[in-house]
Design a protein around this motif. Structure first.
Motif, mmCIF file in Angstrom:
data_model
loop_
_atom_site.group_PDB
_atom_site.id
_atom_site.type_symbol
_atom_site.label_atom_id
_atom_site.label_comp_id
_atom_site.label_asym_id
_atom_site.label_seq_id
_atom_site.Cartn_x
_atom_site.Cartn_y
_atom_site.Cartn_z
ATOM 1 N N THR A 143 0.807 -1.222 0.000
ATOM 2 C CA THR A 143 0.000 0.000 0.000
ATOM 3 C C THR A 143 0.842 1.276 0.000
ATOM 4 N N GLU A 144 2.142 1.167 0.287
ATOM 5 C CA GLU A 144 2.949 2.384 0.352
ATOM 6 C C GLU A 144 4.127 2.347 -0.630
ATOM 7 N N ALA A 145 5.198 1.637 -0.310
ATOM 8 C CA ALA A 145 6.392 1.721 -1.163
ATOM 9 C C ALA A 145 6.134 1.203 -2.590
ATOM 10 N N LEU A 146 5.199 0.251 -2.744
ATOM 11 C CA LEU A 146 4.901 -0.279 -4.079
ATOM 12 C C LEU A 146 3.621 0.316 -4.671
ATOM 13 N N ALA A 147 3.138 1.399 -4.071
ATOM 14 C CA ALA A 147 1.841 1.943 -4.492
ATOM 15 C C ALA A 147 1.854 2.497 -5.908
ATOM 16 N N GLY A 148 3.021 2.639 -6.518
ATOM 17 C CA GLY A 148 3.092 3.069 -7.909
ATOM 18 C C GLY A 148 2.842 1.948 -8.901
ATOM 19 N N ASN A 149 2.549 0.747 -8.406
ATOM 20 C CA ASN A 149 2.343 -0.413 -9.261
ATOM 21 C C ASN A 149 0.877 -0.795 -9.405
ATOM 22 N N GLU A 150 0.523 -1.237 -10.603
ATOM 23 C CA GLU A 150 -0.723 -1.985 -10.760
ATOM 24 C C GLU A 150 -0.354 -3.444 -10.517
ATOM 25 N N PHE A 151 -0.959 -4.062 -9.515
ATOM 26 C CA PHE A 151 -0.611 -5.443 -9.198
ATOM 27 C C PHE A 151 -1.391 -6.405 -10.099
ATOM 28 N N GLU A 281 7.969 -23.046 9.739
ATOM 29 C CA GLU A 281 6.882 -22.139 10.116
ATOM 30 C C GLU A 281 6.984 -20.778 9.435
ATOM 31 N N PHE A 282 7.943 -20.612 8.524
ATOM 32 C CA PHE A 282 8.072 -19.315 7.841
ATOM 33 C C PHE A 282 6.945 -19.102 6.829
ATOM 34 N N ASN A 283 6.660 -17.846 6.583
ATOM 35 C CA ASN A 283 5.668 -17.424 5.597
ATOM 36 C C ASN A 283 6.346 -16.593 4.515
ATOM 37 N N ALA A 284 5.672 -16.437 3.388
ATOM 38 C CA ALA A 284 6.169 -15.512 2.365
ATOM 39 C C ALA A 284 5.017 -15.014 1.519
ATOM 40 N N ILE A 285 5.165 -13.805 1.028
ATOM 41 C CA ILE A 285 4.197 -13.193 0.130
ATOM 42 C C ILE A 285 4.959 -12.802 -1.134
ATOM 43 N N TYR A 286 4.451 -13.254 -2.282
ATOM 44 C CA TYR A 286 5.118 -13.089 -3.574
ATOM 45 C C TYR A 286 4.178 -12.313 -4.480
ATOM 46 N N VAL A 287 4.588 -11.110 -4.840
ATOM 47 C CA VAL A 287 3.697 -10.165 -5.511
ATOM 48 C C VAL A 287 4.285 -9.763 -6.858
ATOM 49 N N THR A 288 3.447 -9.625 -7.869
ATOM 50 C CA THR A 288 3.906 -9.121 -9.162
ATOM 51 C C THR A 288 3.221 -7.792 -9.460
ATOM 52 N N GLY A 289 4.018 -6.778 -9.765
ATOM 53 C CA GLY A 289 3.482 -5.467 -10.124
ATOM 54 C C GLY A 289 3.920 -5.091 -11.522
ATOM 55 N N MET B 24 2.123 5.835 -17.188
ATOM 56 C CA MET B 24 1.364 4.576 -17.345
ATOM 57 C C MET B 24 0.363 4.350 -16.209
ATOM 58 N N ASN B 25 0.759 4.674 -14.984
ATOM 59 C CA ASN B 25 -0.093 4.379 -13.824
ATOM 60 C C ASN B 25 -0.704 5.637 -13.206
ATOM 61 N N LYS B 26 -0.849 6.689 -14.008
ATOM 62 C CA LYS B 26 -1.293 7.986 -13.453
ATOM 63 C C LYS B 26 -2.671 7.905 -12.793
ATOM 64 N N ALA B 310 10.515 2.005 -7.300
ATOM 65 C CA ALA B 310 10.956 2.492 -5.984
ATOM 66 C C ALA B 310 10.905 4.017 -5.937
ATOM 67 N N ILE B 311 11.319 4.659 -7.022
ATOM 68 C CA ILE B 311 11.298 6.133 -7.061
ATOM 69 C C ILE B 311 9.856 6.635 -6.971
ATOM 70 N N VAL B 312 8.968 6.015 -7.734
ATOM 71 C CA VAL B 312 7.567 6.444 -7.717
ATOM 72 C C VAL B 312 6.953 6.189 -6.333
ATOM 73 N N GLY B 313 7.340 5.101 -5.682
ATOM 74 C CA GLY B 313 6.865 4.852 -4.315
ATOM 75 C C GLY B 313 7.268 5.987 -3.379
#
Lengths: 323, 323
Positions: A143-151, A281-289, B24-26, B310-313
């Protein structure tokens, strides 16, 4: 220096761990935020827990309204668990202008829209990093550092109990029942493991992940879910023959037309995929933007201090906005 | 709706990728931030790049001061690279009350204290997520979602070129010289690979990681650094015999007395460690905190769109604070 008052609902595993971190790292958190904070109220009736965490009995109450509506609380940490009365408690706190932080995935998944709307209406925050992946800061990243991405795609190993069982079955060749008993003895699985092994816990988490990544809410009960109870040693051997491990995977993706697909089931993951290396017991979240490509977040998905770390991170974020 | 104006210094690989994402993501970024943004100025003299990214020539300038001091720029993206004149440009922008976002690890590592002090003095931000690990949102996680932790250990695979070479040597049994040539042909290594293979690029990144995680600044030249040019096939075979892979690892840790240790060198990493699964041009940052335990962030450490992500974030984070 700005002062912020915190109330905690429940000193169970996670509430207690959160209290411990707020105490243990107070000097460091105060330096980083420029905010002087204080836990002013704790809802708890188990005085053994109060004593174990060194909480001043004078701040302990059994009157939840004192925390939800009192003037001496700015941020409410809801760590009771269960959909109700937790959801009603959180709504009441939000409606009284308090920000809320919670690890309660069942409540958030059940009442996502109500809770986020109430926060918006009152100009406060509800923060839920601890709901998915315990200490792993994946939701904030999305929601923050990757918010420039369409997931476009989200995959996760979101339950430590089932991943522990799958790891032991795969690596040590032990059958499901034997591993479950061992996990229960070690405290990695509950006496009634249904919510974990049938994927119910994961469905709550995937519902939240989809709401944040795709801005689309799907109720947990509407997610097609298959747990791990049907995974046999034959299935594991067949996967191994293809250089794969079986993992309980939560998966959601959205196509170019905006159509969302989602499911939870045991899947064969190739050894070469980063999720195959997520063990025990580890978890991971794998996201594509659409800008960043593939990113993975890995860490402890449960436990007092890891989950408390996520809660404290959310508290810090709210305190910074108030400073 | 709040309006924010952005100026970009340089439409090279990263500056161009950033411009592309902002275009692209404006719609999505505007919806998520509630801010209407506009790229009002671009510093570039290569008109082919201007045309390739579809930038309106009317906003292109060769007058850097128009961007650093002009009234129609709120946020400056510095994507020129190199310590100077980039550092002076960033300081000038900060001193004129503009927030700065940069992927320029050499400039940030060389002038970390000057840049962060200038930002503080003028009540603006300098954000540097793209400096370490390209698109991987590790720095923001360390400084925000994980800010409730005292960090004790940071390890990273922070250079894609060297990790690609180590992966090919290990997995395909090819010698260093042959892999380097192949990497240069594929564009994964530069014609002069010194900064990558000797660990100079990694030293800039570790300097920044230590400043953020431990609040201690160490100049890159003061970090003991061994690159990968001395790694032989015998070393790789010896590691394999111990179920290990050789990776170029940046490592820093702090003991209970507050003593910081740091070094960069090829290290044997056991197959069972999550960093062993980080292959080819991928990067990862593996952090230990006193609450969260071990967390790992994995993704693409370079490239136009991942670094632009990262920059856009960072731009989004600044815009939210301005809204």
């Amino acid at each position: 220096m700005k002062k912020v008052n915190i109330g905690i609902l429940g000193l169970g595993t996670v509430g207690g761990g959160t209290y411990d971190i707020l105490k243990m790292n107070k000097e460091l958190i105060t330096r980083r935020t420029g905010v002087d904070y204080c836990v002013t109220r704790v809802l708890e009736i188990n005085m053994k827990a109060v004593e174990a965490h060194g909480v001043d009995p004078a701040i302990v109450t059994s009157d939840v309204d004192a925390i939800l509506t009192g003037d001496d609380v700015d941020i409410v940490i809801e760590s009771l668990g269960g959909v109700e009365p937790s959801s009603s408690f959180m709504l009441k706190a939000l409606n009284h202008g308090k920000s809320v932080v919670t690890p309660n995935k069942a409540a958030v998944a059940a009442n996502y829209e109500k809770l986020t709307s109430a926060a918006k209406a009152h100009g406060v925050q509800i923060r839920i990093e601890a709901c998915v992946g315990g200490g792993i800061p994946a939701l904030t990243a999305i929601t923050e550092a990757l918010a420039g991405n369409e997931f476009t795609d989200v995959m996760g190993i979101l339950n430590g109990t089932t991943n522990y069982i799958m790891t032991k079955m795969g690596d040590e060749g032990l059958a499901y029942d034997a591993v479950l008993k061992d996990a229960q003895a070690k405290g990695f699985a509950e006496a009634d493991p249904t919510a974990d092994v049938e994927g119910i816990d994961v469905a709550n988490k995937l519902s939240i992940l989809m709401a944040l990544a795709f801005d689309k809410y799907v109720a947990p009960r509407d997610i097609p879910t298959v747990g791990i109870t049907g995974v046999t040693m034959d299935d594991i051997a067949a996967a191994k023959a293809k250089d794969c491990k079986i993992k309980l995977i939560a998966h959601a993706s959205i196509d170019e037309a905006g159509k969302l697909s989602y499911e939870i089931k045991p899947m064969e993951i190739p050894y070469s995929h980063p999720l195959a290396g997520v063990s025990n017991e580890f978890n991971a979240i794998y996201v594509t933007g659409n800008a960043v490509g593939e990113v993975m977040f890995y860490g402890k998905g449960a436990g007092a201090l890891p989950t408390g770390s996520a809660i404290v991170g959310d508290v810090i974020s709210i305190m910074k906005a108030m400073a």
